[in-house]
Design a protein around this motif. Sequence first.
Motif, short mmCIF file in Angstrom:
data_model
loop_
_atom_site.label_atom_id
_atom_site.label_comp_id
_atom_site.label_asym_id
_atom_site.label_seq_id
_atom_site.Cartn_x
_atom_site.Cartn_y
_atom_site.Cartn_z
N ARG A 1 -4.34 4.16 7.20
CA ARG A 1 -3.80 3.07 6.18
C ARG A 1 -3.26 3.78 4.84
O ARG A 1 -3.97 4.66 4.43
CB ARG A 1 -4.93 2.27 5.67
CG ARG A 1 -4.70 0.98 5.12
CD ARG A 1 -5.64 -0.07 4.64
NE ARG A 1 -6.40 0.70 3.63
CZ ARG A 1 -7.34 0.13 2.82
NH1 ARG A 1 -7.65 -0.88 3.17
NH2 ARG A 1 -7.85 0.88 1.60
N ALA A 2 -1.85 3.34 4.52
CA ALA A 2 -1.32 3.81 3.41
C ALA A 2 -0.99 2.83 2.52
O ALA A 2 -0.43 1.96 2.82
CB ALA A 2 -0.24 4.69 4.13
N HIS B 1 5.36 2.15 -5.05
CA HIS B 1 6.68 2.05 -5.39
C HIS B 1 7.57 2.68 -4.86
O HIS B 1 7.23 3.58 -3.93
CB HIS B 1 6.66 2.37 -7.15
CG HIS B 1 6.18 3.66 -7.22
ND1 HIS B 1 6.95 4.99 -7.05
CD2 HIS B 1 4.87 4.29 -7.91
CE1 HIS B 1 6.01 5.89 -7.38
NE2 HIS B 1 4.88 5.55 -7.83
N PRO B 2 9.01 2.71 -5.04
CA PRO B 2 9.95 3.41 -4.05
C PRO B 2 9.88 4.92 -4.04
O PRO B 2 9.99 5.31 -3.07
CB PRO B 2 11.33 2.73 -4.84
CG PRO B 2 10.98 1.48 -5.28
CD PRO B 2 9.66 1.50 -6.08
N ALA B 3 9.69 5.43 -5.25
CA ALA B 3 9.39 6.83 -5.13
C ALA B 3 8.38 7.38 -4.29
O ALA B 3 8.34 8.22 -3.48
CB ALA B 3 9.46 7.60 -6.51
N ASN C 1 -0.59 -4.44 -0.12
CA ASN C 1 0.24 -3.40 -0.60
C ASN C 1 -0.07 -1.93 0.26
O ASN C 1 0.24 -1.21 -0.06
CB ASN C 1 0.14 -3.27 -1.81
CG ASN C 1 -1.15 -2.62 -2.40
OD1 ASN C 1 -2.25 -2.90 -1.60
ND2 ASN C 1 -1.16 -1.70 -3.39
N PHE C 2 -0.36 -2.27 1.54
CA PHE C 2 -0.55 -1.19 2.45
C PHE C 2 0.26 -1.56 3.82
O PHE C 2 0.39 -2.46 4.53
CB PHE C 2 -1.94 -0.62 2.49
CG PHE C 2 -2.85 -2.00 3.30
CD1 PHE C 2 -3.20 -1.85 4.64
CD2 PHE C 2 -3.61 -2.77 2.42
CE1 PHE C 2 -3.77 -2.63 5.20
CE2 PHE C 2 -4.45 -3.75 2.88
CZ PHE C 2 -4.66 -3.82 4.33
N VAL C 3 0.24 -0.45 4.58
CA VAL C 3 0.82 0.08 5.91
C VAL C 3 -0.20 0.31 6.67
O VAL C 3 -1.01 1.15 6.46
CB VAL C 3 2.26 0.14 5.95
CG1 VAL C 3 2.99 -0.61 5.39
CG2 VAL C 3 2.18 1.84 5.37
N TRP C 4 -0.08 -0.03 7.97
CA TRP C 4 -1.19 0.48 8.88
C TRP C 4 -0.16 1.15 9.90
O TRP C 4 0.35 0.64 10.71
CB TRP C 4 -2.05 -0.92 9.63
CG TRP C 4 -3.08 -0.82 10.50
CD1 TRP C 4 -3.10 -1.15 11.80
CD2 TRP C 4 -4.43 0.03 10.31
NE1 TRP C 4 -4.27 -0.95 12.30
CE2 TRP C 4 -5.21 -0.15 11.54
CE3 TRP C 4 -4.75 0.60 9.15
CZ2 TRP C 4 -6.30 0.46 11.51
CZ3 TRP C 4 -6.19 1.15 9.27
CH2 TRP C 4 -6.86 0.98 10.33
#
Length: 65
Positions: free
Chosen positions: A43-44, A48-50, A5-8
């Motif tokens: 790394r974030a 959820h959408p908000a 559940n993270f993005v690089w």
Amino acid sequence: DSQANFVWLAAEGMSGAELASRLRERGVIVAPGGPLGADDHIRATVRHPAATDRLLEALRSAIGA
């Protein structure tokens, strides 16, 4: 397939520490990539959408887009 559940992420011409600092100034906390092996990334966590919208808005502001 990833279940993470993270993005690089990276911003051209900016270190991960600098990007993390700019995002922190905008109220978004991320992990600088240096301790994870990539000084030019962050790394974030995607929650959820908000929260995703807040991250994207802060990123645009932080990189001047």
